[in-house]
Scaffold this motif. Structure first.
Motif, PDB file in Angstrom:
ATOM      1  N   LEU A 126       4.066  13.752  10.652  1.00 23.63           N
ATOM      2  CA  LEU A 126       3.939  13.680   9.205  1.00 23.63           C
ATOM      3  C   LEU A 126       4.111  12.229   8.765  1.00 23.63           C
ATOM      4  O   LEU A 126       5.038  11.544   9.216  1.00 23.63           O
ATOM      5  CB  LEU A 126       4.996  14.558   8.525  1.00 23.63           C
ATOM      6  CG  LEU A 126       4.924  16.062   8.782  1.00 23.63           C
ATOM      7  CD1 LEU A 126       5.580  16.436  10.110  1.00 23.63           C
ATOM      8  CD2 LEU A 126       5.601  16.844   7.657  1.00 23.63           C
ATOM      9  N   GLY A 127       3.234  11.760   7.901  1.00 24.64           N
ATOM     10  CA  GLY A 127       3.346  10.378   7.463  1.00 24.64           C
ATOM     11  C   GLY A 127       2.434  10.067   6.299  1.00 24.64           C
ATOM     12  O   GLY A 127       1.513  10.832   5.968  1.00 24.64           O
ATOM     13  N   LEU A 128       2.701   8.923   5.690  1.00 19.39           N
ATOM     14  CA  LEU A 128       1.902   8.408   4.575  1.00 19.39           C
ATOM     15  C   LEU A 128       1.459   6.990   4.938  1.00 19.39           C
ATOM     16  O   LEU A 128       2.072   6.010   4.510  1.00 19.39           O
ATOM     17  CB  LEU A 128       2.722   8.435   3.285  1.00 19.39           C
ATOM     18  CG  LEU A 128       3.123   9.838   2.795  1.00 19.39           C
ATOM     19  CD1 LEU A 128       4.241   9.763   1.768  1.00 19.39           C
ATOM     20  CD2 LEU A 128       1.911  10.586   2.227  1.00 19.39           C
ATOM     21  N   PRO A 129       0.399   6.866   5.768  1.00 21.72           N
ATOM     22  CA  PRO A 129       0.047   5.557   6.327  1.00 21.72           C
ATOM     23  C   PRO A 129      -0.898   4.717   5.462  1.00 21.72           C
ATOM     24  O   PRO A 129      -1.488   3.755   5.945  1.00 21.72           O
ATOM     25  CB  PRO A 129      -0.634   5.940   7.646  1.00 21.72           C
ATOM     26  CG  PRO A 129      -1.287   7.254   7.355  1.00 21.72           C
ATOM     27  CD  PRO A 129      -0.377   7.960   6.377  1.00 21.72           C
ATOM     28  N   GLU A 130      -1.042   5.053   4.184  1.00 18.58           N
ATOM     29  CA  GLU A 130      -2.012   4.362   3.336  1.00 18.58           C
ATOM     30  C   GLU A 130      -1.806   2.849   3.282  1.00 18.58           C
ATOM     31  O   GLU A 130      -2.759   2.087   3.096  1.00 18.58           O
ATOM     32  CB  GLU A 130      -1.967   4.934   1.910  1.00 18.58           C
ATOM     33  CG  GLU A 130      -2.576   6.316   1.757  1.00 18.58           C
ATOM     34  CD  GLU A 130      -1.614   7.447   2.049  1.00 18.58           C
ATOM     35  OE1 GLU A 130      -1.964   8.610   1.782  1.00 18.58           O
ATOM     36  OE2 GLU A 130      -0.502   7.187   2.564  1.00 18.58           O
ATOM     37  N   VAL A 131      -0.555   2.408   3.445  1.00 14.88           N
ATOM     38  CA  VAL A 131      -0.263   0.972   3.383  1.00 14.88           C
ATOM     39  C   VAL A 131      -1.088   0.202   4.413  1.00 14.88           C
ATOM     40  O   VAL A 131      -1.451  -0.960   4.196  1.00 14.88           O
ATOM     41  CB  VAL A 131       1.250   0.707   3.591  1.00 14.88           C
ATOM     42  CG1 VAL A 131       1.695   1.047   5.007  1.00 14.88           C
ATOM     43  CG2 VAL A 131       1.608  -0.727   3.240  1.00 14.88           C
ATOM     44  N   GLN A 132      -1.416   0.848   5.523  1.00 12.46           N
ATOM     45  CA  GLN A 132      -2.187   0.180   6.578  1.00 12.46           C
ATOM     46  C   GLN A 132      -3.637  -0.061   6.169  1.00 12.46           C
ATOM     47  O   GLN A 132      -4.346  -0.834   6.813  1.00 12.46           O
ATOM     48  CB  GLN A 132      -2.115   1.005   7.862  1.00 12.46           C
ATOM     49  CG  GLN A 132      -0.698   1.045   8.434  1.00 12.46           C
ATOM     50  CD  GLN A 132      -0.517   2.107   9.500  1.00 12.46           C
ATOM     51  OE1 GLN A 132      -1.455   2.831   9.864  1.00 12.46           O
ATOM     52  NE2 GLN A 132       0.695   2.231  10.016  1.00 12.46           N
ATOM     53  N   LEU A 133      -4.077   0.601   5.090  1.00 14.43           N
ATOM     54  CA  LEU A 133      -5.427   0.393   4.564  1.00 14.43           C
ATOM     55  C   LEU A 133      -5.395  -0.354   3.229  1.00 14.43           C
ATOM     56  O   LEU A 133      -6.370  -0.364   2.490  1.00 14.43           O
ATOM     57  CB  LEU A 133      -6.143   1.742   4.387  1.00 14.43           C
ATOM     58  CG  LEU A 133      -6.359   2.555   5.658  1.00 14.43           C
ATOM     59  CD1 LEU A 133      -7.058   3.866   5.344  1.00 14.43           C
ATOM     60  CD2 LEU A 133      -7.151   1.772   6.690  1.00 14.43           C
ATOM     61  N   GLY A 134      -4.249  -0.958   2.924  1.00 11.87           N
ATOM     62  CA  GLY A 134      -4.143  -1.714   1.683  1.00 11.87           C
ATOM     63  C   GLY A 134      -3.991  -0.841   0.456  1.00 11.87           C
ATOM     64  O   GLY A 134      -4.218  -1.295  -0.664  1.00 11.87           O
ATOM     65  N   LEU A 135      -3.574   0.407   0.659  1.00 15.37           N
ATOM     66  CA  LEU A 135      -3.451   1.362  -0.448  1.00 15.37           C
ATOM     67  C   LEU A 135      -2.013   1.862  -0.554  1.00 15.37           C
ATOM     68  O   LEU A 135      -1.129   1.433   0.188  1.00 15.37           O
ATOM     69  CB  LEU A 135      -4.399   2.548  -0.220  1.00 15.37           C
ATOM     70  CG  LEU A 135      -5.895   2.230  -0.191  1.00 15.37           C
ATOM     71  CD1 LEU A 135      -6.688   3.448   0.265  1.00 15.37           C
ATOM     72  CD2 LEU A 135      -6.371   1.760  -1.557  1.00 15.37           C
ATOM     73  N   LEU A 136      -1.796   2.769  -1.482  1.00 12.24           N
ATOM     74  CA  LEU A 136      -0.543   3.518  -1.531  1.00 12.24           C
ATOM     75  C   LEU A 136      -0.907   4.991  -1.677  1.00 12.24           C
ATOM     76  O   LEU A 136      -2.042   5.325  -2.060  1.00 12.24           O
ATOM     77  CB  LEU A 136       0.346   3.032  -2.676  1.00 12.24           C
ATOM     78  CG  LEU A 136      -0.194   2.963  -4.115  1.00 12.24           C
ATOM     79  CD1 LEU A 136      -0.269   4.329  -4.780  1.00 12.24           C
ATOM     80  CD2 LEU A 136       0.697   2.048  -4.953  1.00 12.24           C
ATOM     81  N   PRO A 137       0.005   5.889  -1.360  1.00 13.07           N
ATOM     82  CA  PRO A 137      -0.305   7.313  -1.544  1.00 13.07           C
ATOM     83  C   PRO A 137      -0.645   7.560  -3.013  1.00 13.07           C
ATOM     84  O   PRO A 137       0.158   7.256  -3.887  1.00 13.07           O
ATOM     85  CB  PRO A 137       0.985   8.015  -1.135  1.00 13.07           C
ATOM     86  CG  PRO A 137       1.693   7.032  -0.255  1.00 13.07           C
ATOM     87  CD  PRO A 137       1.358   5.686  -0.817  1.00 13.07           C
ATOM     88  N   GLY A 138      -1.822   8.105  -3.277  1.00 12.74           N
ATOM     89  CA  GLY A 138      -2.296   8.194  -4.657  1.00 12.74           C
ATOM     90  C   GLY A 138      -2.401   9.595  -5.207  1.00 12.74           C
ATOM     91  O   GLY A 138      -2.998   9.796  -6.268  1.00 12.74           O
ATOM     92  N   ALA A 139      -1.843  10.578  -4.503  1.00  6.72           N
ATOM     93  CA  ALA A 139      -1.913  11.956  -4.977  1.00  6.72           C
ATOM     94  C   ALA A 139      -0.520  12.553  -5.085  1.00  6.72           C
ATOM     95  O   ALA A 139      -0.279  13.697  -4.719  1.00  6.72           O
ATOM     96  CB  ALA A 139      -2.787  12.796  -4.044  1.00  6.72           C
ATOM     97  N   GLY A 140       0.401  11.721  -5.559  1.00  2.07           N
ATOM     98  CA  GLY A 140       1.762  12.204  -5.774  1.00  2.07           C
ATOM     99  C   GLY A 140       2.729  11.859  -4.667  1.00  2.07           C
ATOM    100  O   GLY A 140       3.924  12.138  -4.764  1.00  2.07           O
ATOM    101  N   GLY A 141       2.257  11.220  -3.601  1.00  2.00           N
ATOM    102  CA  GLY A 141       3.125  10.921  -2.466  1.00  2.00           C
ATOM    103  C   GLY A 141       4.296  10.027  -2.803  1.00  2.00           C
ATOM    104  O   GLY A 141       5.400  10.221  -2.287  1.00  2.00           O
ATOM    105  N   THR A 142       4.075   9.051  -3.698  1.00  2.00           N
ATOM    106  CA  THR A 142       5.179   8.158  -4.055  1.00  2.00           C
ATOM    107  C   THR A 142       6.148   8.805  -5.040  1.00  2.00           C
ATOM    108  O   THR A 142       7.240   8.277  -5.270  1.00  2.00           O
ATOM    109  CB  THR A 142       4.659   6.848  -4.681  1.00  2.00           C
ATOM    110  OG1 THR A 142       4.065   7.132  -5.957  1.00  2.00           O
ATOM    111  CG2 THR A 142       3.643   6.157  -3.780  1.00  2.00           C
ATOM    112  N   GLN A 143       5.754   9.919  -5.639  1.00  2.00           N
ATOM    113  CA  GLN A 143       6.616  10.600  -6.607  1.00  2.00           C
ATOM    114  C   GLN A 143       7.325  11.802  -5.988  1.00  2.00           C
ATOM    115  O   GLN A 143       8.505  12.032  -6.247  1.00  2.00           O
ATOM    116  CB  GLN A 143       5.786  11.049  -7.814  1.00  2.00           C
ATOM    117  CG  GLN A 143       5.067   9.904  -8.524  1.00  2.00           C
ATOM    118  CD  GLN A 143       6.022   8.801  -8.936  1.00  2.00           C
ATOM    119  OE1 GLN A 143       6.923   9.013  -9.747  1.00  2.00           O
ATOM    120  NE2 GLN A 143       5.852   7.610  -8.364  1.00  2.00           N
TER     121      GLN A 143
END
Length: 706
Positions: A126-143
């Motif tokens: 389980l992970g949120l690896p968006e940072v590796q693509l220059g992004l952030l989790p954009g569907a509520g992951g950071t909340q």
């Protein structure tokens, strides 16, 4: 009852009181528009059907949901948006359970977080690896993540992009239950029935109260912001992630979601995203070499390494870490003992840092065997020579390998520069010879240049790529020339740096400008780290064939003549007092540079940091174009991956060829032609660069031509 909406990639079936929703979108259940539509329709159907009391979401095949569909990258977004799907799952009036096996990454984990309950089985990640693509989790992951597991744990997971195991996810609170068997469907159904029997309520993550108090959470954010500013220098998305997680602590859920979306769109528009996405695709594309399409790899059950120096020991560690047995050959018992000591030093360091147990080291070392006789290699499937960088020495080693190795054994050389065709031609089985250019330290650096000589068999190339996979290296196919891809390009941009140094820029200004561009080290710091004597030996070897009309800067030679080889001698371009790893500027070096300028009749001038980077990058890009033009590299992306993984090129810029495309090839060519007014021999524009500019094309247009 079975319904098959959204092109059959999401199916739903009523199992008693439970609506079973199955995502079946090969190969990894990525969140395509069809999958998003299917999930939305399934939740709406569940809410509307009085026969449904709960929903179970599972993935078919080997994964739950591995993340976004990379086939949609760069294309206009299609509805429904993933945040809307996640919000609708969370708003469902009946309990929704996510049953996780395999990968639940990025948007896949965000879907699971929107469910009301989560179960996972062993092997799940389980992970949120968006940072590796220059992004952030954009569907509520950071909340949702901080509300569930706390700010500190959420920041660690999201900023690192790492994968948590199912066991760790349970400890963190990302999941509620760890299944005891590998049958995810059975585990999921049993868990749903247990929840129904207990009359478990709908439990929305948006309403979760984070563990720990608010002050501790804000302190974690403050610490993460300071650490991120230091560690992620130059990167755009990591600090946005910190801002978003802070909003999860400070703001109501809906306001936090709005900020997350705003920051996500800012990341989406960043040029860094383009560079990181290119790097993401390029590192997958390099695995496709022409020789690997039809050829089958040979066996790789036993590996030999000739040479126990720093490089040979590092290679041996990489092989041991892959679970393969290693036989090391050295010329005498003392050298073999040093080779073993080099290997043990790596593992002892891991033990000291708590990353390995003494028992694990002992188990690994049972796979190591050493000998002073080449006859110990009779059963080896592949042998890697890692001895002194001298053609005659390497040919002598290969003569022994030719004598003792079994038919079909792959014979590899770890040379950095030498002519592998000449090595292959010196033995009776040239079709078995290949170059495997590891980068130091070989057990850590991910790049492996697979150097393909003229007479090699395709299955030997396929075997080299298979070895890279086992060693968890990123292989790049290269042709034979002096320096192959990486060191050939390095020699040219290093020469550009030397020329600027002689013309008036200090090595310390050049290094600082290159670090500010995003490299972890400047060129003169790299020389000191690698050892100035290595480049000195290469320069002496090339002296006889060097164009007498070419500019040759002698400053580095003056340092080497004094025995100043860098960190290992305590001084090079920098001073390293008492074994320090971080150097300080040396006034004596600056005096030597002044003397060399006077000897060469050069009046020093000043350079801005921008001028330094324009020249440094133009030299790198121009030689990269030459390497592609000559088919040493098959495509520009091969140059990019080589520089990204072997030479510290900033990943968020995508590699030199991607960077050139983003700057614009006409601008790069104009720079080269301007610099050519001073030195037309060095600054000769690559024919490929000229051709691309003339037809209005870019390097990206050549990336599918392997």
């Amino acid at each position: 009852m079975t319904l098959n909406p959204s092109a059959d990639v999401v199916t739903r079936e009523l199992r008693g009181k439970v609506l079973l929703v199955t995502i079946d979108h090969a190969p990894v259940n990525a969140l395509s528009a069809d999958v998003r539509r299917g999930l939305l329709a399934a939740v709406e159907a569940a809410d509307a059907d009085s026969a449904v009391q709960a929903v179970l979401i599972v993935g078919a095949g080997r994964n739950f949901i591995a993340g976004a569909d990379i086939r949609e990258f760069g294309k206009p977004p299609l509805p429904p948006a993933l945040p809307d799907v996640c919000n609708r799952i969370e708003a469902c009036t009946k309990p929704v359970v996510a049953a996780i096996h395999g990968a639940a990454l990025g948007g896949g984990l965000e879907v699971a977080l929107a469910a009301h309950y989560r179960i996972a089985v062993e092997g799940a990640k389980l992970g949120l690896p968006e940072v590796q693509l220059g992004l952030l989790p954009g569907a509520g992951g950071t909340q949702r993540t901080p509300r569930l597991i706390g700010a500190q744990a959420a920041l660690d997971l999201i900023l690192s992009g790492r994968h948590a195991s199912a066991k760790e996810a349970l400890a963190l609170g990302l999941i509620d239950r760890l299944g005891s068997s590998g049958d995810i469907l059975a585990e999921g159904l049993a868990y749903v029935h247990e929840l129904l029997a207990a009359h478990a309520p709908v439990r929305r993550t948006r309403d979760a109260v984070a563990p720990g108090d608010r002050a501790a959470s804000l302190a974690a954010v403050t610490a993460a912001r300071a650490e991120t500013a230091k560690k992620s220098r130059g990167l755009f998305s990591p600090l946005k992630i910190v801002d978003a997680v802070e909003a999860a602590i400070e703001q109501p859920f809906d306001e936090g979601l709005r900020l997350e979306r705003k920051l996500f769109l800012e990341c989406l528009d960043s040029p860094q995203r383009a560079g990181l996405i290119h790097a993401f695709f390029a590192e997958r594309e390099v695995l496709k070499a022409p020789e690997t399409r039809d050829a089958k790899p040979r066996a790789l059950n036993a590996i030999g390494v000739v040479g126990g120096g720093t490089m040979g020991a590092g290679i041996a560690v990489a092989v041991l870490d892959a679970g393969l047995p290693v036989t090391m050959i050295e010329r005498d018992d003392a050298s073999l003992a040093r080779g073993l000591a080099h290997i043990e030093k790596v593992y002892d360091g891991l033990i000291a840092r708590g990353r390995m147990s003494a028992e694990k080291k002992a188990a690994v070392m049972t796979r190591w065997n050493g000998s002073t006789s080449y006859d110990a290699l009779t059963d080896a499937d592949l042998v890697i020579e890692a001895v002194f960088e001298d053609l005659a020495v390497k040919q002598a080693v290969f003569a022994e390998l030719d004598r003792v190795c079994k038919a079909g054994a792959v014979l590899a050389t770890n040379t950095s520069y030498l002519d592998i065709d000449a090595i292959a031609a010196s033995i009776s089985r040239p079709a078995d010879v290949i170059g495997l250019h590891f980068f130091s330290p070989a057990n850590i650096m991910k790049l492996l240049e697979v150097v393909v000589p003229k007479r090699v068999s395709a299955d030997v190339v396929a075997t080299a790529f298979e070895l890279a996979k086992k060693l968890r290296k990123t292989p790049v196919r290269a042709g034979v020339c002096d320096g192959f891809i990486g060191n050939r390009v390095l020699a040219v941009y290093r020469a550009a740096a030397d020329a600027m140094m002689e013309d008036g820029a200090s090595p310390y200004q050049i290094d600082a400008a290159v670090r500010a561009f995003g490299f972890p080290m400047g060129p003169f710091q790299v020389v000191d780290l690698a050892g100035g004597d290595i480049g000195w030996a290469a320069r002496k070897r090339r002296a006889a064939t060097r164009n007498p009309a070419a500019r040759y800067v002698q400053i580095a030679d003056r340092l080497c003549e004094r025995g100043w080889f860098g960190q290992k001698t305590g001084r090079g371009f920098y001073l390293y007092p008492e074994g320090s790893r971080s150097g300080t500027p040396d006034p004596e070096v600056e005096a030597i540079i002044d003397a060399e300028r006077a000897r060469a009749g050069i009046t020093p001038r000043s350079f801005t940091d921008d001028e330094i980077i324009r020249r440094y990058m133009a030299a790198m890009i121009n030689e990269g174009a030459n390497v592609v033009h000559e088919r040493i590299a098959l495509r520009p992306l091969d140059v990019d991956v080589t520089l990204l993984y072997g030479y510290g090129f900033p990943r968020y810029r995508g590699g030199p060829m991607k960077y050139a495309d983003m700057v614009g090839l006409p601008k790069i060519l104009a720079d080269i032609r301007e610099f050519a007014k001073e030195d037309p021999l060095f600054w000769k524009a690559s024919p490929l660069l000229v051709e691309l500019v003339e037809r209005g094309a870019d390097f990206a247009s050549l990336n599918q031509t392997a």
